[in-house]
Design an enzyme around this catalytic site. Structure first.
Site, PDB file in Angstrom:
ATOM      1  CB  ILE A   1       3.514  -2.093  -7.443  1.00  0.00           C
ATOM      2  CG1 ILE A   1       2.950  -3.259  -8.268  1.00  0.00           C
ATOM      3  CG2 ILE A   1       2.727  -0.813  -7.701  1.00  0.00           C
ATOM      4  CD1 ILE A   1       1.567  -3.710  -7.832  1.00  0.00           C
ATOM      5  NE  ARG A   2       4.859   5.077  -6.212  1.00  0.00           N
ATOM      6  CZ  ARG A   2       4.400   5.493  -5.018  1.00  0.00           C
ATOM      7  NH1 ARG A   2       3.312   4.976  -4.509  1.00  0.00           N
ATOM      8  NH2 ARG A   2       5.022   6.421  -4.364  1.00  0.00           N
TER       9      ARG A   2
ATOM     10  NE  ARG B   1       7.967   5.098   1.267  1.00  0.00           N
ATOM     11  CZ  ARG B   1       7.251   6.144   0.848  1.00  0.00           C
ATOM     12  NH1 ARG B   1       7.659   7.375   1.053  1.00  0.00           N
ATOM     13  NH2 ARG B   1       6.123   5.945   0.187  1.00  0.00           N
TER      14      ARG B   1
ATOM     15  CG  HIS C   1       2.797  -6.507  -4.452  1.00  0.00           C
ATOM     16  ND1 HIS C   1       2.032  -6.025  -3.410  1.00  0.00           N
ATOM     17  CD2 HIS C   1       3.551  -5.478  -4.863  1.00  0.00           C
ATOM     18  CE1 HIS C   1       2.302  -4.745  -3.216  1.00  0.00           C
ATOM     19  NE2 HIS C   1       3.223  -4.389  -4.085  1.00  0.00           N
TER      20      HIS C   1
ATOM     21  CD  GLU D   1       0.424  -9.016  -2.118  1.00  0.00           C
ATOM     22  OE1 GLU D   1       1.452  -9.705  -1.960  1.00  0.00           O
ATOM     23  OE2 GLU D   1       0.450  -7.782  -2.221  1.00  0.00           O
TER      24      GLU D   1
ATOM     25  N   GLY E   1       0.869  -1.169   0.000  1.00  0.00           N
ATOM     26  CA  GLY E   1       0.000   0.000   0.000  1.00  0.00           C
ATOM     27  C   GLY E   1       0.899   1.209   0.000  1.00  0.00           C
TER      28      GLY E   1
ATOM     29  CB  SER F   1       5.404   2.512   3.825  1.00  0.00           C
ATOM     30  OG  SER F   1       6.158   3.442   3.082  1.00  0.00           O
TER      31      SER F   1
ATOM     32  CB  CYS G   1       5.223  -3.856  -1.270  1.00  0.00           C
ATOM     33  SG  CYS G   1       5.758  -2.603  -2.446  1.00  0.00           S
TER      34      CYS G   1
HETATM   35  N1  GLN Z   1       6.061   2.765  -2.553  1.00  0.00           N
HETATM   36  C1  GLN Z   1       5.235   2.289  -1.491  1.00  0.00           C
HETATM   37  C2  GLN Z   1       5.738   2.719  -0.139  1.00  0.00           C
HETATM   38  O1  GLN Z   1       6.869   2.923   0.097  1.00  0.00           O
HETATM   39  C3  GLN Z   1       5.092   0.797  -1.513  1.00  0.00           C
HETATM   40  C4  GLN Z   1       4.355   0.369  -2.733  1.00  0.00           C
HETATM   41  C5  GLN Z   1       3.588  -0.907  -2.543  1.00  0.00           C
HETATM   42  O2  GLN Z   1       3.338  -1.362  -1.435  1.00  0.00           O
HETATM   43  N2  GLN Z   1       3.188  -1.458  -3.656  1.00  0.00           N
HETATM   44  O3  GLN Z   1       4.965   2.827   0.711  1.00  0.00           O
END
Ligand code: GLN
Length: 196
Positions: A140-141, A112, A176, A178, A56, A58, A85
């Site tokens: 994802i990021r 991050r 991820h 999941e 999500g 953080s 993540c």
């Molecule tokens: N970039 C998000 C963070 O640092 C993590 C991205 C994710 O959980 N998919 O919170």
């Protein structure tokens, strides 16, 4: 006694984690009954055998952990923690962003959004220690970890840094699992925690 798994439902991909744990238990099979449910209050995590901290944002998850009085209960939690993540960011000893107040449950530093804008999201087949064939990982990021302390087992790395770590009842992944249909890491985590 049945097994109770919670998914921290403050923000992020909660339902995907619930489905993935249920799928892992179904795939592996279990003689014990296993309940997987969202949790968000201190009193809901006390009796759990394991907890997932999902992906999500953080900074948001960290803020909501404090707002919901979960910081100390999470630090004192005695079950397994499966962190992906943003969850991996929250588990760290230190983070390169002062807006995140990490739990410090695992001894590594986290960077991050380590892949920059060009590569915000990507998928890659990566080698994970102990798995017989590569794991198809969705990033994802994503963060990466560095400076793992003693007692941390690095399970996987790519050019940019460490993406999978394990320490006894804790597992932290920058991707991820999941979101795919491969239950091997969930199964491995549940076995590490002696819940399967
Ligand atoms: N970039 C998000 C963070 O640092 C993590 C991205 C994710 O959980 N998919 O919170």
């Amino acid at each position: 006694m049945g097994v109770r798994i919670g998914v921290l439902a403050l923000q992020g991909d909660v339902s995907e984690h619930i489905d993935a744990f249920r799928n892992a238990v179904r795939t592996f099979g279990s003689e014990r009954s296993v309940v997987v449910a969202p949790v968000k209050k201190p009193e809901e995590i006390i009796d759990l055998d394991a907890l997932a901290i999902p992906g999500g944002e953080s900074t948001t998850i960290s803020r909501l952990i404090e707002k919901n009085n979960l910081f100390d209960p999470l630090i004192g939690f005695e079950g397994g923690i499966f962190a992906t993540c943003a969850g991996m960011v929250v588990m760290a000893a230190s983070v390169d962003d002062p807006r995140v107040h990490p739990l410090g449950l695992m001894d590594y530093k986290v960077i991050r959004n380590a892949f920059g804008r060009q590569r915000e999201s990507f998928e890659a087949d990566i080698a994970i220690s102990g798995l017989d064939r590569p794991f198809h990982a969705v990033f994802i990021r994503a963060p990466v970890a560095e400076h793992p302390g003693n007692g941390i087992k690095v399970l996987g790395s790519i050019t940019e840094g460490i993406v999978a770590l394990e320490q006894g009842r804790f597992m932290a992944l920058s991707f991820h699992p999941e979101l795919g249909h491969d239950p091997r890491l969930h199964i491995r985590f549940l076995k590490n925690c002696k819940l399967l």
